[in-house]
Design an enzyme around this catalytic site. Structure first.
Site, short mmCIF file in Angstrom:
data_model
loop_
_atom_site.label_atom_id
_atom_site.label_comp_id
_atom_site.label_asym_id
_atom_site.label_seq_id
_atom_site.Cartn_x
_atom_site.Cartn_y
_atom_site.Cartn_z
N ASP A 82 15.41 88.02 32.24
CA ASP A 82 14.11 88.70 32.30
C ASP A 82 13.78 89.01 33.75
O ASP A 82 13.36 88.15 34.51
CB ASP A 82 13.04 87.78 31.69
CG ASP A 82 11.62 88.34 31.84
OD1 ASP A 82 11.48 89.51 32.25
OD2 ASP A 82 10.67 87.59 31.55
N GLU B 203 24.19 80.26 63.75
CA GLU B 203 23.76 78.92 64.16
C GLU B 203 22.44 78.64 63.46
O GLU B 203 21.41 79.21 63.81
CB GLU B 203 23.56 78.87 65.67
CG GLU B 203 24.79 79.21 66.50
CD GLU B 203 24.46 79.35 67.97
OE1 GLU B 203 23.29 79.14 68.35
OE2 GLU B 203 25.37 79.69 68.74
N GLU C 91 19.41 76.38 62.69
CA GLU C 91 18.62 75.21 63.10
C GLU C 91 17.68 74.82 61.98
O GLU C 91 17.17 75.69 61.26
CB GLU C 91 17.84 75.54 64.38
CG GLU C 91 18.74 75.85 65.57
CD GLU C 91 18.00 76.38 66.78
OE1 GLU C 91 18.55 76.32 67.88
OE2 GLU C 91 16.86 76.87 66.61
N GLU D 50 19.35 69.09 68.04
CA GLU D 50 18.74 70.14 68.83
C GLU D 50 17.67 69.59 69.77
O GLU D 50 17.45 68.38 69.85
CB GLU D 50 18.17 71.24 67.91
CG GLU D 50 19.08 72.45 67.76
CD GLU D 50 19.32 73.18 69.07
OE1 GLU D 50 18.56 72.97 70.05
OE2 GLU D 50 20.28 73.96 69.14
N GLU E 230 21.32 71.45 64.41
CA GLU E 230 21.94 72.76 64.27
C GLU E 230 23.32 72.59 63.68
O GLU E 230 24.09 71.72 64.08
CB GLU E 230 22.06 73.44 65.64
CG GLU E 230 22.82 74.76 65.60
CD GLU E 230 23.03 75.37 66.97
OE1 GLU E 230 22.03 75.75 67.60
OE2 GLU E 230 24.19 75.43 67.43
N HIS F 253 20.35 81.98 64.97
CA HIS F 253 20.99 82.86 65.94
C HIS F 253 22.28 83.42 65.34
O HIS F 253 23.16 82.67 64.93
CB HIS F 253 21.28 82.10 67.23
CG HIS F 253 20.08 81.44 67.82
ND1 HIS F 253 20.14 80.30 68.57
CD2 HIS F 253 18.76 81.77 67.74
CE1 HIS F 253 18.92 79.95 68.95
NE2 HIS F 253 18.07 80.82 68.45
N ARG G 89 19.56 82.88 77.44
CA ARG G 89 19.02 82.43 76.16
C ARG G 89 17.53 82.72 76.00
O ARG G 89 16.96 82.41 74.96
CB ARG G 89 19.30 80.94 75.96
CG ARG G 89 20.75 80.65 75.58
CD ARG G 89 21.01 79.15 75.38
NE ARG G 89 22.28 78.92 74.71
CZ ARG G 89 23.46 78.93 75.30
NH1 ARG G 89 23.54 79.18 76.61
NH2 ARG G 89 24.56 78.70 74.62
N GLU H 175 24.97 87.78 70.57
CA GLU H 175 24.16 86.80 69.84
C GLU H 175 22.74 87.36 69.71
O GLU H 175 22.05 87.55 70.71
CB GLU H 175 24.12 85.46 70.57
CG GLU H 175 23.27 84.41 69.85
CD GLU H 175 22.96 83.20 70.73
OE1 GLU H 175 22.64 82.15 70.17
OE2 GLU H 175 23.01 83.33 71.96
N ARG I 170 19.16 86.65 68.76
CA ARG I 170 18.40 85.40 68.68
C ARG I 170 17.06 85.54 67.97
O ARG I 170 16.31 84.58 67.86
CB ARG I 170 18.19 84.85 70.10
CG ARG I 170 19.50 84.47 70.77
CD ARG I 170 19.29 84.03 72.21
NE ARG I 170 18.47 82.83 72.33
CZ ARG I 170 18.91 81.58 72.20
NH1 ARG I 170 20.19 81.36 71.90
NH2 ARG I 170 18.09 80.56 72.35
#
Length: 446
Positions: A62, A138, A140, A192, A199, A248, A317, A334, A336
């Protein structure tokens, strides 16, 4: 025999063979999984014998009872099993097998309100151009204890914590054991920055496989924590004043087995640079997909390792897009911005499409930044709220990164989510407070 026919014959899967192997392996129950618009699994649970028809002919369900799939007057759907994506629940004594499904519409075509279908279509479009994406994530998350329904920190560990007594060793090691048993694997894990925060990395693979792995991983991590009287939460910001949780996403594009982002110098390739340009160009618009909750925007604040400025840099970062730069070697980017409450199928879709748009249109990003991005002035910033993110999405060209019906449904769902919060709380008064509304809505569901 025509060339290629052997490979085609061997690639065909007989559903009854799948059923037979599962039964002989001791599986007792089958859990067919459909993904909803939030990226959460919806499923039935049935004995292995009763599941024979489901594995053979698909599962009727459904659609009107799953948000945004259908209306009550057009609610009968069938979903077909994807035998490429099956996971035996090792943490449940290997009695249950999770089988991911793809939803068909009433004409037998893939339904584009199914997030898996959206990502599969995107990857098919790439493959038609001889392009292939790889992502690794990654993830977290926090493992917390509850006190009267409110989350509390369950350890006092630090980043890269080495003291076993300061970590939740038992649930974490059990989670790692099950990642191996599931065949997902893991490259590493660590405590972390925040207390009770960990992580775990999902290794780079095809985006559809990684999205399925994320769903199963979160399901498992929650079940394992529950065994210890704890809660694994993928809510982006369960506590104010300490780091929130990101997802990330490491990303590269490939052609003919060659990584288009791998540089023979210490600078990014042209394809990589243009892809960064595309992601940054549409960062505000796709924010609602990669940071999809009210709570997500309480993570996106300065000085907690979450991006607030739409910039990129090498080894930086604090930037939205970081180019990993270990030994001056470049082979991926990466991103983030995403957090673990994202629907990974839709998030990977918009990320890939933004990057490919950048490559196709030679979108030059601004110069890379080496300063702490939070302190930069006069550069674009992430949306301040979910409401602002919805507005950016609906008026952007990026709205077309999702199929029309999915884009419309997704915007409506997120607009409603923001309206529900705003009807109870004033953002200016609560942007730096984690409200009971958020805890109730996201702590266990995200």
């Amino acid at each position: 025999m025509p060339q290629g026919s052997i490979k085609e014959t061997l690639s065909r899967v007989d559903p009854l063979d799948v059923w037979r192997i599962l039964k002989s392996a001791g599986v007792k129950y089958v859990k067919p999984i459909i993904i909803d618009i939030h990226g959460r699994p919806r499923a039935e649970l049935m004995p292995i014998d009763a599941a024979k028809d489901i594995l053979t002919d698909g599962m009727p369900f459904d659609g009107s009872s799953i948000q945004s799939y259908a209306t009550v007057n057009k609610s009968d759907f069938v979903a077909l099993p994807d035998f490429r994506s099956m996971f035996i629940e090792s943490w449940n004594s290997s009695k249950i097998v999770d089988v991911f499904l793809s939803v068909l519409d009433d004409s037998g075509k893939p339904n584009m309100l199914d997030p898996r279908n959206v990502l599969m279509q995107t990857l098919d479009e790439l493959a038609a151009r001889n392009l292939y994406a790889k992502v690794g994530v990654e993830i977290e998350f926090f493992i917390v204890k509850l006190n009267g329904g409110k989350p509390e920190l369950a350890d006092d560990g630090l980043y890269f914590e080495g003291r076993n007594a300061a970590m939740l060793v038992n649930p974490i090691t059990k989670i790692l054991e099950n990642l191996e048993a599931l065949g997902i694997g893991w490259s590493k894990t660590h405590h972390e920055v925040a207390p009770s925060q960990y992580e775990i990395n999902i290794p780079a693979n095809d985006p559809l496989k990684v999205a399925d792995m994320i769903v199963v991983y979160k399901l498992m991590a929650k079940d394992v924590a529950n065994e210890f009287g704890l809660v694994s939460t993928f809510m982006p910001k369960p506590f104010w004043g300490i780091n929130g949780s990101g997802a990330h996403t490491h990303f590269s594009l490939w052609r003919d087995g060659v990584n288009l982002f791998e540089s023979k110098t210490d600078e990014v390739t042209e394809e990589c640079r243009y892809s960064i340009g595309g992601i940054l160009k549409f960062a505000k618009a796709i924010s609602v997909v990669v940071a999809p909750t009210v709570n997500s925007y309480k993570r996106l604040v300065p000085h907690h390792e979450a991006p607030t400025r739409i910039v990129w840099g090498y080894a930086n970062r604090s930037a939205m897009v970081r180019v990993p730069y270990y030994g001056k070697r470049v082979n991926r980017i990466e991103y983030r911005h995403p957090d673990p409450s994202m629907n990974p199928y839709l998030a990977f879709t918009v990320m890939v499409k933004a990057a490919v748009y950048g490559m196709d249109n030679k979108v030059e990003p601004p110069a890379p930044v080496s300063d702490v991005a939070y302190e930069l002035k006069g550069v674009p910033e992430t949306p301040a709220t979910l409401g602002e993110a919805v507005e950016e999405f609906t008026r952007s060209e990026a709205f077309k990164f999702l199929p029309g019906e999915m884009a419309k449904a997704y915007a409506e769902v997120k607009s409603q989510e923001w309206s529900e919060y705003s009807s109870v709380y004033n953002w200016k008064e609560t942007w730096n407070v984690i409200t009971p509304w958020e805890i109730e809505r996201y702590l266990k569901a995200a």
